[in-house]
Structure formats: C-alpha cells, structure tokens
Write a protein that holds these residues in place. Structure first.
Motif, mmCIF file in Angstrom:
data_model
loop_
_atom_site.group_PDB
_atom_site.id
_atom_site.type_symbol
_atom_site.label_atom_id
_atom_site.label_comp_id
_atom_site.label_asym_id
_atom_site.label_seq_id
_atom_site.Cartn_x
_atom_site.Cartn_y
_atom_site.Cartn_z
ATOM 1 N N GLN A 85 -4.488 -14.022 3.737
ATOM 2 C CA GLN A 85 -3.706 -15.371 3.252
ATOM 3 C C GLN A 85 -3.174 -15.178 1.660
ATOM 4 N N ALA A 86 -3.970 -14.296 0.901
ATOM 5 C CA ALA A 86 -3.711 -14.006 -0.481
ATOM 6 C C ALA A 86 -2.599 -13.030 -0.654
ATOM 7 N N GLY A 87 -2.110 -12.496 0.624
ATOM 8 C CA GLY A 87 -0.968 -11.763 0.676
ATOM 9 C C GLY A 87 -1.434 -10.336 0.320
ATOM 10 N N LEU A 88 -2.463 -9.895 0.212
ATOM 11 C CA LEU A 88 -2.766 -8.521 -0.042
ATOM 12 C C LEU A 88 -2.910 -7.706 1.104
ATOM 13 N N ILE A 89 -3.314 -8.009 2.230
ATOM 14 C CA ILE A 89 -3.175 -7.062 3.223
ATOM 15 C C ILE A 89 -2.277 -7.683 4.401
ATOM 16 N N ASP A 90 -2.110 -6.954 5.584
ATOM 17 C CA ASP A 90 -1.356 -7.496 6.833
ATOM 18 C C ASP A 90 -2.222 -6.767 7.974
ATOM 19 N N CYS A 91 -1.724 -7.202 9.140
ATOM 20 C CA CYS A 91 -2.393 -6.835 10.046
ATOM 21 C C CYS A 91 -1.626 -6.755 11.472
ATOM 22 N N GLU A 92 -2.303 -6.047 12.455
ATOM 23 C CA GLU A 92 -1.533 -6.133 14.011
ATOM 24 C C GLU A 92 -2.645 -6.009 14.977
ATOM 25 N N ARG A 93 -2.499 -6.799 15.949
ATOM 26 C CA ARG A 93 -3.639 -6.551 16.919
ATOM 27 C C ARG A 93 -2.877 -5.693 17.884
ATOM 28 N N ARG A 94 -3.745 -4.673 18.392
ATOM 29 C CA ARG A 94 -3.564 -3.703 19.400
ATOM 30 C C ARG A 94 -4.539 -3.796 20.555
ATOM 31 N N GLY A 95 -4.260 -4.256 21.434
ATOM 32 C CA GLY A 95 -5.407 -4.377 22.523
ATOM 33 C C GLY A 95 -6.657 -5.396 22.044
ATOM 34 N N THR A 96 -7.815 -4.587 21.942
ATOM 35 C CA THR A 96 -9.055 -5.400 21.326
ATOM 36 C C THR A 96 -9.163 -5.350 19.990
ATOM 37 N N TRP A 97 -8.693 -4.506 19.530
ATOM 38 C CA TRP A 97 -8.791 -4.387 17.971
ATOM 39 C C TRP A 97 -7.656 -4.588 17.186
ATOM 40 N N VAL A 98 -7.802 -5.002 15.750
ATOM 41 C CA VAL A 98 -6.845 -5.544 14.724
ATOM 42 C C VAL A 98 -6.942 -4.334 13.926
ATOM 43 N N TYR A 99 -5.805 -4.013 13.398
ATOM 44 C CA TYR A 99 -5.392 -2.888 12.483
ATOM 45 C C TYR A 99 -5.093 -3.564 11.130
ATOM 46 N N TYR A 100 -5.582 -2.867 10.051
ATOM 47 C CA TYR A 100 -5.213 -3.408 8.737
ATOM 48 C C TYR A 100 -4.790 -2.525 7.874
ATOM 49 N N TRP A 101 -3.689 -2.849 6.792
ATOM 50 C CA TRP A 101 -3.182 -2.118 5.926
ATOM 51 C C TRP A 101 -2.866 -2.989 4.756
ATOM 52 N N VAL A 102 -2.878 -2.187 3.596
ATOM 53 C CA VAL A 102 -2.475 -2.866 2.249
ATOM 54 C C VAL A 102 -1.231 -3.137 2.230
ATOM 55 N N LEU A 103 -0.737 -4.151 1.417
ATOM 56 C CA LEU A 103 0.656 -4.486 1.024
ATOM 57 C C LEU A 103 0.753 -3.858 -0.340
ATOM 58 N N PRO A 104 1.401 -2.729 -0.499
ATOM 59 C CA PRO A 104 1.677 -2.027 -1.664
ATOM 60 C C PRO A 104 2.248 -2.932 -2.856
ATOM 61 N N ALA A 105 3.335 -3.640 -2.421
ATOM 62 C CA ALA A 105 3.916 -4.593 -3.552
ATOM 63 C C ALA A 105 3.156 -5.649 -4.087
ATOM 64 N N ALA A 106 2.235 -6.057 -3.193
ATOM 65 C CA ALA A 106 1.377 -7.178 -3.710
ATOM 66 C C ALA A 106 0.412 -6.401 -4.949
ATOM 67 N N LEU A 107 -0.202 -5.567 -4.711
ATOM 68 C CA LEU A 107 -1.077 -4.495 -5.776
ATOM 69 C C LEU A 107 -0.277 -4.261 -6.936
ATOM 70 N N ASP A 108 0.977 -3.756 -6.571
ATOM 71 C CA ASP A 108 2.006 -3.384 -7.732
ATOM 72 C C ASP A 108 2.125 -4.577 -8.455
ATOM 73 N N ARG A 109 2.182 -5.852 -7.974
ATOM 74 C CA ARG A 109 2.420 -7.213 -8.636
ATOM 75 C C ARG A 109 1.285 -7.298 -9.673
ATOM 76 N N LEU A 110 -0.032 -7.394 -9.107
ATOM 77 C CA LEU A 110 -0.942 -7.514 -9.799
ATOM 78 C C LEU A 110 -1.170 -6.428 -10.955
ATOM 79 N N ALA A 111 -0.994 -5.279 -10.780
ATOM 80 C CA ALA A 111 -1.268 -4.152 -11.559
ATOM 81 C C ALA A 111 -0.088 -4.356 -12.947
ATOM 82 N N VAL A 112 0.898 -4.847 -12.423
ATOM 83 C CA VAL A 112 2.082 -5.078 -13.648
ATOM 84 C C VAL A 112 1.406 -6.347 -14.337
ATOM 85 N N PHE A 113 0.655 -7.341 -13.554
ATOM 86 C CA PHE A 113 0.442 -8.544 -14.282
ATOM 87 C C PHE A 113 -0.853 -8.319 -15.581
#
Length: 124
Positions: A85-113
């Motif tokens: 919800q904070a826009g830092l990660i995203d996910c996708e359900r595959r069968g039983t499990w959910v896989y997560y990954w970082v949204l690099p642009a969100a981390l880049d915006r934080l780093a710049v700030f």
C-alpha cells in the motif's frame, strides 16, 4: 584535444527534489509520511530488506519470508500488505504462494529525497 564545458541540464528541476531543495507541499508530505510509516516498523523494514536483497527483478516467495520471523503467516501477510500500500513492493499470486518484488523507482525516489546535497551541489 580541446576541453569543452558541458552544460548541466535539469539542475534544480529534478522530478523528486531532495529534502533540502524546498519545503514539502501537503500532498508530497502525506505521500512520504505513508512510506515512512510503513518503514517505521522493524518487521516491515526487515521484510523490505529481504525482498530487496534479491536484486533488481528478483522475487521472493512469502514461504521464504515467513520462517525468518517468530510471527504467524497472516501477520507477515499484513506487514507485506502495508508495504504494498505504501508503494514499495508489488506481488503476484501463483497457485498457493504469493511472490514479492521491490519497486526500484519507489526506493530511488526515497533515496533522492533523503540525499543530503554534496558541497558542489550546495554551491551550485
């Protein structure tokens, strides 16, 4: 060979100016507060770190995250939901499990700030 001066384009017009560039407006402050609130919990900070450690494009299954904590799977899922919800990660359900990954642009915006200006930038 002659030396040429290169013009710096975009100085001071970055899409995401740092904290010292100008005071935040209400909208940007609310957006950043949501992100910092999500990062204000040690469990969420660790989760983000574990997901980010996979590198750009890397994914982490929730089944790999849960054993690292002394918390139930629903609690881990709740923390992951807040990071999403904070826009830092995203996910996708595959069968039983959910896989997560970082949204690099969100981390880049934080780093710049958060980046403090260097002496050269402060003098420009």
């Amino acid at each position: 060979m002659s030396k040429q001066e290169l013009e710096v384009i975009g100085r001071g017009t970055d899409c995401c100016p740092g904290m010292s560039a100008a005071p935040l407006d209400d909208e940007r402050a609310a957006e950043l507060a949501k992100v910092f609130k999500a990062l204000g919990d040690p469990v969420r900070l660790r989760l983000l770190s574990m997901i980010a450690a996979r590198g750009e494009g890397g994914e982490t299954c929730v089944c790999e995250l849960t054993p690292a904590f002394d918390l139930s799977q629903p609690t881990i899922s709740h923390h992951l939901k807040l990071l999403r919800q904070a826009g830092l990660i995203d996910c996708e359900r595959r069968g039983t499990w959910v896989y997560y990954w970082v949204l690099p642009a969100a981390l880049d915006r934080l780093a710049v700030f958060l980046k403090a200006p260097t002496t050269a930038e402060a003098l420009a």
